[in-house]
Design an enzyme around this catalytic site. Structure first.
Site, PDB file in Angstrom:
ATOM      1  N   LYS A   1       7.070   9.474  -7.302  1.00 27.86           N
ATOM      2  CA  LYS A   1       8.530   9.698  -7.188  1.00 27.86           C
ATOM      3  C   LYS A   1       8.958  10.379  -8.294  1.00 27.86           C
ATOM      4  O   LYS A   1       8.445  10.144  -9.473  1.00 27.86           O
ATOM      5  CB  LYS A   1       9.214   8.441  -7.145  1.00 27.86           C
ATOM      6  CG  LYS A   1      10.764   8.504  -6.746  1.00 27.86           C
ATOM      7  CD  LYS A   1      11.314   7.135  -6.427  1.00 27.86           C
ATOM      8  CE  LYS A   1      12.730   7.167  -6.418  1.00 27.86           C
ATOM      9  NZ  LYS A   1      13.438   5.761  -6.135  1.00 27.86           N
TER      10      LYS A   1
ATOM     11  N   LYS B   1       8.912  -4.418 -16.419  1.00 23.96           N
ATOM     12  CA  LYS B   1       9.242  -3.767 -17.782  1.00 23.96           C
ATOM     13  C   LYS B   1       8.689  -4.411 -18.801  1.00 23.96           C
ATOM     14  O   LYS B   1       8.161  -3.891 -19.765  1.00 23.96           O
ATOM     15  CB  LYS B   1      10.659  -3.557 -17.806  1.00 23.96           C
ATOM     16  CG  LYS B   1      11.469  -2.625 -16.934  1.00 23.96           C
ATOM     17  CD  LYS B   1      12.965  -2.565 -17.163  1.00 23.96           C
ATOM     18  CE  LYS B   1      13.456  -1.527 -16.380  1.00 23.96           C
ATOM     19  NZ  LYS B   1      15.029  -1.106 -16.412  1.00 23.96           N
TER      20      LYS B   1
ATOM     21  N   LYS C   1      12.080  10.272 -14.719  1.00 22.94           N
ATOM     22  CA  LYS C   1      12.179  10.488 -16.079  1.00 22.94           C
ATOM     23  C   LYS C   1      10.898  10.068 -16.951  1.00 22.94           C
ATOM     24  O   LYS C   1      10.540  10.479 -17.979  1.00 22.94           O
ATOM     25  CB  LYS C   1      13.293   9.906 -16.953  1.00 22.94           C
ATOM     26  CG  LYS C   1      14.569  10.755 -16.514  1.00 22.94           C
ATOM     27  CD  LYS C   1      14.526  12.312 -17.262  1.00 22.94           C
ATOM     28  CE  LYS C   1      15.669  12.731 -17.020  1.00 22.94           C
ATOM     29  NZ  LYS C   1      15.699  14.337 -17.577  1.00 22.94           N
TER      30      LYS C   1
END
Length: 340
Positions: free
Chosen positions: A202, A119, A205
């Site tokens: 996968k 991240k 969102k």
């Protein structure tokens, strides 16, 4: 001769309120299995809103998503009469124990966490919040407060549970035995759902296109249309081969998950019929599932009284359990218990 019933072993898990709707991957990969676990375990399920503020957020949107997440859990089958459903920020002990966990975690340990590296890389490590660095310690606190025997986790969370176990062992050794060593309850990945527009990725969102993401709260007609438009391959032969035919294989997995029909039986059922009939039937199966879930969620959100009552009762029980653990932590570390 009467016997005393054995207490159910405890499990705990949580979900972040970072979107306006759960998608099918959230349900099949985690929540559906939580529903099953509550029958045999003393289940604690929490909406972890403290984790959601480690990145940029809008307060009004966050509050709405917390309620929406809780409503979806209930609509999907989490029964607040047998499970404890609560919002993380309503239990102050989470943040209090997280500070203690941070203080026994080495900086190098925190930086090695895979999700922090992933991240932080997106926006640059220098711009990442300290909360993003230390949220695995908050996750450890989330777990250890309730002294669960098991924690349902997917493979992507295994590293964080290992850190939780390391911190529990470190605390127990350095101070006094306080925490139970939680064991992983590895969630089955057989129902892993891929993006309908890009079946090698996968369902997420963060996908570039939402055309391949099935949301639980979108109009069932839109969901059905996405299924009918899902990427398959050049031929029309219904067969399960994740390498050669990832698109139709993904749809077969989805169909099997919601119908309970084994994949082999579906392949046999649609032999020679082509993709059109298969997709049409799958679209109907999916719409039949999401319609009552969506209706129940919207019902709970329209009249907040029932939902708020459920969350208040859940938070009361969670606070009771968490506070006992935090009192032991304070006593064993020399901290002074808060005045209550």
């Amino acid at each position: 001769m009467s016997t005393t019933p054995t207490a159910k072993p405890r499990v705990l898990s949580g979900i972040q309120p970072t979107s306006d709707s759960f998608h099918f991957g959230n349900y099949l990969g985690a929540v559906r299995q939580w529903v099953d676990l509550q029958q045999d375990f003393d289940a604690f399920y929490t909406v972890v809103d403290l984790h959601a503020i480690t990145i940029d957020f809008d307060p009004k949107v966050l509050r709405q998503r917390v309620h929406t997440s809780a409503a979806q859990l209930i609509a999907l089958g989490i029964d607040p009469e047998i499970s404890t459903v609560f919002v993380q920020s309503q239990v102050p002990a989470h943040a209090q124990l997280a500070w203690v966990m941070q203080c026994i975690t080495a900086y190098g340990e925190a930086k090695r966490m895979t999700q922090f590296k992933d991240k932080a890389a997106k926006g640059g490590e220098g711009a990442a919040s300290v909360g993003l660095l230390t949220y695995p310690m908050l996750m450890a606190a989330d777990i250890l407060l309730y002294r669960p025997q098991y924690v349902p986790v997917g493979e992507d969370q295994r590293q964080h549970l290992e850190l939780t176990r390391d911190l529990a062992q470190r605390f127990n050794h350095r101070f006094k035995r306080t925490f139970r060593m939680p064991e992983p309850y590895i969630l089955k990945d057989s129902a892993k759902i891929m993006d309908l527009a890009n079946p090698t990725s996968k369902m997420s969102k963060s996908s570039e296109s939402q055309a391949g993401v099935l949301d639980l709260l979108e109009d069932p007609k839109i969901t059905a249309k996405k299924v009918r438009s899902a990427v398959t391959d050049s031929d029309t032969h219904v067969a399960y081969d994740t390498d050669a035919k990832p698109g139709i294989s993904n749809l077969l997995g989805l169909y099997s998950a919601f119908s309970g029909t084994p994949i082999d039986a579906l392949v046999e059922q649609y032999a020679g019929q082509g993709y059109g009939a298969f997709k049409s039937d799958l679209a109907e199966v999916v719409a039949d599932f999401v319609t009552p879930v969506r209706n129940r969620t919207l019902e709970l959100l329209k009249d907040r009284g029932e939902l708020d009552n459920i969350l208040t009762k859940g938070a009361e029980r969670a606070n009771e359990v968490a506070q006992r653990t935090l009192d032991d932590v304070y006593d064993n570390t020399g901290l002074t218990r808060p005045i209550r």
